[in-house]
Every structure is written in C-alpha cells, then in structure tokens.
Motif scaffolding. Sequence first.
Motif, short mmCIF file in Angstrom:
data_model
loop_
_atom_site.label_atom_id
_atom_site.label_comp_id
_atom_site.label_asym_id
_atom_site.label_seq_id
_atom_site.Cartn_x
_atom_site.Cartn_y
_atom_site.Cartn_z
N LYS A 29 0.83 -1.21 0.00
CA LYS A 29 0.00 0.00 0.00
C LYS A 29 0.86 1.26 0.00
O LYS A 29 0.55 2.23 -0.71
CB LYS A 29 -0.92 -0.02 1.21
CG LYS A 29 -1.98 -1.11 1.17
CD LYS A 29 -2.78 -1.16 2.46
CE LYS A 29 -3.82 -2.29 2.42
NZ LYS A 29 -4.60 -2.39 3.68
N GLN B 17 6.82 12.24 -5.58
CA GLN B 17 6.15 11.18 -6.31
C GLN B 17 6.90 10.90 -7.60
O GLN B 17 7.46 11.79 -8.22
CB GLN B 17 4.69 11.57 -6.66
CG GLN B 17 3.75 11.49 -5.47
CD GLN B 17 2.30 11.52 -5.93
OE1 GLN B 17 2.00 11.20 -7.07
NE2 GLN B 17 1.41 11.91 -5.02
N VAL C 249 -5.89 4.46 2.25
CA VAL C 249 -5.51 3.13 2.73
C VAL C 249 -5.21 3.13 4.23
O VAL C 249 -5.08 2.07 4.84
CB VAL C 249 -4.30 2.57 1.95
CG1 VAL C 249 -4.67 2.34 0.50
CG2 VAL C 249 -3.09 3.49 2.07
N ALA D 156 1.00 4.03 -3.05
CA ALA D 156 0.57 5.39 -2.72
C ALA D 156 1.61 6.43 -3.11
O ALA D 156 1.27 7.49 -3.63
CB ALA D 156 0.27 5.48 -1.22
N ARG E 23 -0.19 6.06 -7.71
CA ARG E 23 -1.51 6.02 -7.06
C ARG E 23 -2.57 5.34 -7.91
O ARG E 23 -3.50 4.74 -7.38
CB ARG E 23 -1.97 7.44 -6.72
CG ARG E 23 -1.16 8.11 -5.64
CD ARG E 23 -1.80 9.41 -5.21
NE ARG E 23 -1.00 10.10 -4.23
CZ ARG E 23 -1.39 11.19 -3.57
NH1 ARG E 23 -2.60 11.70 -3.80
NH2 ARG E 23 -0.59 11.76 -2.69
N ALA F 186 0.62 10.37 1.62
CA ALA F 186 0.08 9.80 0.38
C ALA F 186 -0.86 8.64 0.68
O ALA F 186 -1.89 8.46 0.02
CB ALA F 186 1.24 9.34 -0.51
N MET F 187 -0.51 7.84 1.69
CA MET F 187 -1.37 6.72 2.06
C MET F 187 -2.70 7.22 2.63
O MET F 187 -3.76 6.62 2.39
CB MET F 187 -0.66 5.82 3.08
CG MET F 187 0.58 5.13 2.53
SD MET F 187 1.45 4.13 3.77
CE MET F 187 0.35 2.71 3.91
N ARG F 188 -2.65 8.31 3.38
CA ARG F 188 -3.89 8.89 3.91
C ARG F 188 -4.74 9.45 2.78
O ARG F 188 -5.97 9.27 2.75
CB ARG F 188 -3.54 10.00 4.91
CG ARG F 188 -4.75 10.77 5.42
CD ARG F 188 -5.58 9.92 6.37
NE ARG F 188 -6.79 10.63 6.79
CZ ARG F 188 -7.98 10.52 6.22
NH1 ARG F 188 -8.15 9.69 5.17
NH2 ARG F 188 -9.01 11.21 6.68
N GLU F 189 -4.10 10.12 1.84
CA GLU F 189 -4.84 10.73 0.73
C GLU F 189 -5.49 9.68 -0.17
O GLU F 189 -6.53 9.93 -0.77
CB GLU F 189 -3.91 11.62 -0.08
CG GLU F 189 -3.48 12.89 0.66
CD GLU F 189 -2.42 13.67 -0.08
OE1 GLU F 189 -2.12 14.82 0.33
OE2 GLU F 189 -1.87 13.14 -1.08
N THR F 190 -4.86 8.54 -0.27
CA THR F 190 -5.44 7.47 -1.11
C THR F 190 -6.40 6.59 -0.32
O THR F 190 -6.98 5.65 -0.89
CB THR F 190 -4.32 6.60 -1.71
OG1 THR F 190 -3.49 6.11 -0.65
CG2 THR F 190 -3.49 7.39 -2.69
#
Length: 703
Positions: free
Chosen positions: A94, A130, A248, A98, A102, A242-246
């Motif tokens: 994950k 990214q 997960v 992310a 993404r 990034a993980m929060r924004e996606t």
Amino acid sequence: MSGDAPAPKRKRRRSPFATTLVVLALLSTLAAGVLLYGASRYMHELPTLDAIKAREIGANSSVYDVRGNSLGVLANDENRQPVTSTEISPWMKKGTVAIEDRRYYEHGGIDPQGIARALVENLAAGSIVQGGSTLTQQLISQIYIVKQRTFDRKFREALLAIQLEDRFTKDEILTAYLNTVFYGNNAYGVEAAAQTYFAKPAKDLTLPQAALLSGLPQLPSTYDPYHNPKAALKRRAQVLKAMRETGVITAAQQARANKAKLNLKRGQVYGKVSESFFVRYVADELSKDPDFGTAAVRAGGLQITTTLDPKLQAKARAAMHKVLKTPGDPDAAIVSIRPKTGQIVAMASTRYFRKDQFDLASQGRRQPGSTFKTITLATAIEQGIDPSGTTYMSAPFSWQPDANSAVWNVATAGGNYAGPISLENATLASDNTVYAQLAIDVGPANIVDMAQRLGVRRSPLEAVPSLTLGADGVSPLEMATVYATLANGGLYHAPTAIKTVTDADGQVLMQGQSPGVRVIQDGVAAEVTRILGENMHSGTGTGALMSDDRPEAGKTGTTDNHTDAWFCGYTPTLATCVWIGYPDATRPMYGVEGVGAVSGPTLPADIWHLFMDSALAGTPPVNFAAPRKPVAWSTFESQFANRIVSTVSAPEATLSMPATTAKPPATTAPAPPATTAPAPPATTTQAAPETTVPDAATTAPVP
C-alpha cells in the motif's frame, strides 16, 4: 529582514505559470510519443518482451546443514532475497503504490494523468515526492535492457510496460517490483531491506516501517535512515500522507505512525554465517561445477542443502577442545566421511574464520607421516605381497640409487630395531626402515598411483621412496577420503559436501551423491583393514581404540621433529582423520598438554577416540564386509633380502605384539648372517616414531 520577505511571494506567483509550462511540455511529449508510436508501427519496429534481452537479476543463495538448519547466506554483490506475495507486508504494498503510482490498479501500464499529477506535486514541494513513471514502467527499466536514447528508451519502456500488464496480474507485477528495486545499503528487494533496516522478514513490517522503506527507492542515499535520520523521517511522513490521501490508512493511523521512532536494527542474516569454513568450501566446490559457476552460486537464489551433520560437527569440536584446552596449544583439524556415500558429515578445525580464513581441513597441505604407509601397504598387497609371509630386516637402512645421488639414511625411533620381522608386524610397529625398503620394492610411482586412486587427488605427489613416510603434503580431507575408500571395500566415492541444490521454485538442480567407482579389489581393502584392525589392539593405534570394541581400523602418523601428528581410522560406517600441528609448519610440538613430544599415538589418537565414541554412541556395531575376491598371493623376494646389517636390539625389547597366524609364505627373505657387523654410521638419522625422512634423490641427508 525586510529584504527577504518578497521572495516567497514571487515564488508563489510563478507556480501557476510554471505548472502550465509543465503541462504543455507533457502534452507535447505525449503528442511526440504518439507520432513515434505511429512511425515505429509503420516500420514494424515495435519492441516486444521476447525480443528484448532481460538483465540478470541476482538473488542470494542459502546454505543449510543436513537437518535443514541455516548455515548462512551466500550474499550476492546485489544483496537480494526474493519472496512471494504472501511474504510481503500489506503495508509495504500500500505504501509503495501510494507514493510511486496512485493509479496503479486503474491504468494499463502507462498513466499520463499520473505523470502530470506527479510533476505538479514535485514542483510544489520543491523535491521529488512522487515518481513520474508507473510501477510497471519502473520494473521494465530494472529488468530489461533498452539501449536507445533517453526519449526513445522511455517510449519503448512504455510499450513494454503495456505488454507486461497484458501478460501478468497487478499483484505479480507489484511483487516483482518489490523484489527488484534498490533500497540503499546494498539491499535489493524488500526482504533484504527489511533485514537490513529492521532485522525482520518483510511479512512482519509494521506501518511506520513499511512507510519508511516505501520512500527509499526514489533517493536511497538522501533518505538513508542510518546516515540522515531527519531526511528519512521527513520522507516517511510524505509516504504516510500519500497513504492517507489514497484512503488506505486513517488519520489516526497516520498520526500514530508519524510519532513512531525509527527503531533501526541492522540484521545479521546476510552477514552472519555458521561454519564459515565449510560454507565457503561448499560455495567453492559448487562454483567449480560447470552447470553452476560462481555467478549462479552467488546470485542464483539457490537453496543448497549440505551433508554436514550439526551434531557430529559439534562433537568434533568438543573432542578437539577437550584435548587441546590450553591457550597456545597447536591447532587441530578433523574430517569425517560416510564411506558408503562420500558425504562429509563433519569438517572442523580449532581456527576462527574471522582471524584467519585459511581452512586447515580442506586447504592445508601437511606431511601425513606414517598414515601414508597404509597406501604403500595397499600397493604391496595389490601386487600380491603377503604381509604375513613376507619378512624384512628391521635395522638402520641406507640407500643410494646411484653414484650421483645422496645417501638416504632411515632409522626408527630411539635406535631400537626388531631384526627379521614380517611386513604385518612392521606395520603394527610403524617401522620406518621396513617401509623404506618396501617402497623401493613396490615402486614409488605405483604408490603415487594408489594414493590418487584412493583419494589423494588434489595434492601433488612426487614418485620418490620417501613418499611412503609421508614426505609430501596432503590435506586432512584427502586422507579421510583414502581411509573412507578402504572402509568401503575399495569402492571410491568422491567426497561431497552437497546433498541437494534447488532453485527458488523448489526444482531440484543437483543431487550431490557421487557414484561409487571401484579403485582396488575388495580383497586388497579387506587385508589392509585386517592389519589396521590389529593395529588398534596391539600396535601404535591402541590409544584410539573405541570403548565398545566395535570393528575398527586405524593408523598413526608423526612427522620429522614432531611438527605434525595424525590419526586416521574408520569403522564400516564412518571414516575420520585427525591432524594436529602449528599452522606455520615450523614449530615442534613438545610439552603440549603434558605430552613430552606429540606424536600420532598421543593427542591425535585421543581426539579420534573421543569423537568416534561420541559420534557412534547408541549405534549398533557393524562388521566389515567379507571380500568377494580375496587376494591371490604371488611369489615375491625383496631386493634387500640379502643385505648385511649392524647388530640390532632384540624384538622383545622394542615390540609388544601378539602372535599372528602367518599364511604360508611364497618366499621369505633369508635371515641376516650371524656375524656381528660394524655399528651403524654416526650419520644415520635417529627419527621420531613414524618420522618423515627426506629422500636422497631430492634432498641432502638429515643431519
């Protein structure tokens, strides 16, 4: 201070303009790509996965003992240990998706929308947060060699990425990527990274640990947590964001992970090796196999199961340390082989790999002393010389093959001699003078041939008479092989340390057992075994006799000035050779552990006894097999049968041997004249028991 204020405002005012330029550049790039695609399609030059050469991606090979315990890892230059999808933490997958790609599960290999977004976010952040290429494109760049200029290469990689997406599932591609990418500190792939930074397998990575590793591939040196922990923490925060924004992870998980310390722990799995000498020997032997080679051994991801028995290896070390227990004692080496298979079950020494990487057991070339007489005895028996019915004169021996050669003087320990003595009893007494005559009778070249057949196949041997007294250096491994061949009735098995080799998928690539090859008649081996069996009860080998009195055979060996001492022996199920000496080969062994002068019948015999007693404890005794083809004795007369010798000591003063049942001799050498000859010359060498005396053909006499 006021002069510094406008700069941030100007930077913010230019950001939309810069973003517009980037988007326009991206659109231009895509347009050019479409044109190039059309041109290449028209010219039938589209790349395919099958047509592009794959780059070799190395993987560590692992070594195990016969019971499946890990002995260590043969780390590749690129430290890599591939794992399956289920062996990777879900957080790692994950986090990687992310921060790197993404829309990974939405695109088909290339993602123009993702590239545009990455460019915008990187410009806004002022650093790379990214990646621009998809994970599939990155995997293509890692695996396949595309030798075009930058733009053309990127376009071709994009086309190959589309093909890769058609051929494999998303999870297969992601797993391959995680097994391939570089994480810094010589860690290639997620398993090596997890061990390098957290000393744990990839499947056990926590959320903050996985987030840290997911951020490393973009700039491994910059974000190296060992050397730049602040940058590593900042990068981890970017991955968590990034993980929060996606979606997960939750905001609470993000907050907890951001508060976690790095808690780095450098793993030892790729640095620590048990039985380092043995593991290196295994790697070297497998590298010599043309079906493998060094590259496959070090980077083929092989699973190598060895023949080493950890219990016997521990018993071997225990025996050596129990006998040689004082600092400053000489070193020792021990090799133990299964005669029926050639499998090396124990191979150890008292040396420490981290201090000196020279392996005494397999690389050492030490004079074997009278353990080599066994080979001469086998040569004589093969020629039909009956050890019980053949008599030699035990007395100081001098030999000069021609007028241009130096005189070779040979003596026994202490100057005590037996007079007329059978070859069998001379073996029990380890009489140098008798074996010097025997070597000349049977021919040194024939002794060399016998040694090579039985197992001395790496050390060079010179065809001179002194070979019988152990003049040429050999390794403990070679001598253990010689005695294992005799234990197996003359059927030779090449010594092997490898049981099986499999690839990463479990396919068996190699079975290590070597086929048996008959090198001497079983009757010859049986006769040698019979005499060496007597030696354990009434000759020089009594100190090694096992406690349960099972069938066994063995021979001692000691070199000139007591610089080397040996005991080699065997039962039908186990052949073992012990060597003791100082590695510099120059120091005599006097006063070691209360022994005035170390010789084969002393400390080496003690070690052999302790090891064999322990190794075979609880196993039933096994008899040596009766020969199917007994030896046919020939008529033989020594060329030294009529030599005149000096007065010799009475046999009972120097020997203590049981009466043996002599076979009817074909020819017995005549007894010496009754007259008393002059005393032996002062130049006669007074040798230690089983002493190696240089041959006159190559060296001057020993003073």
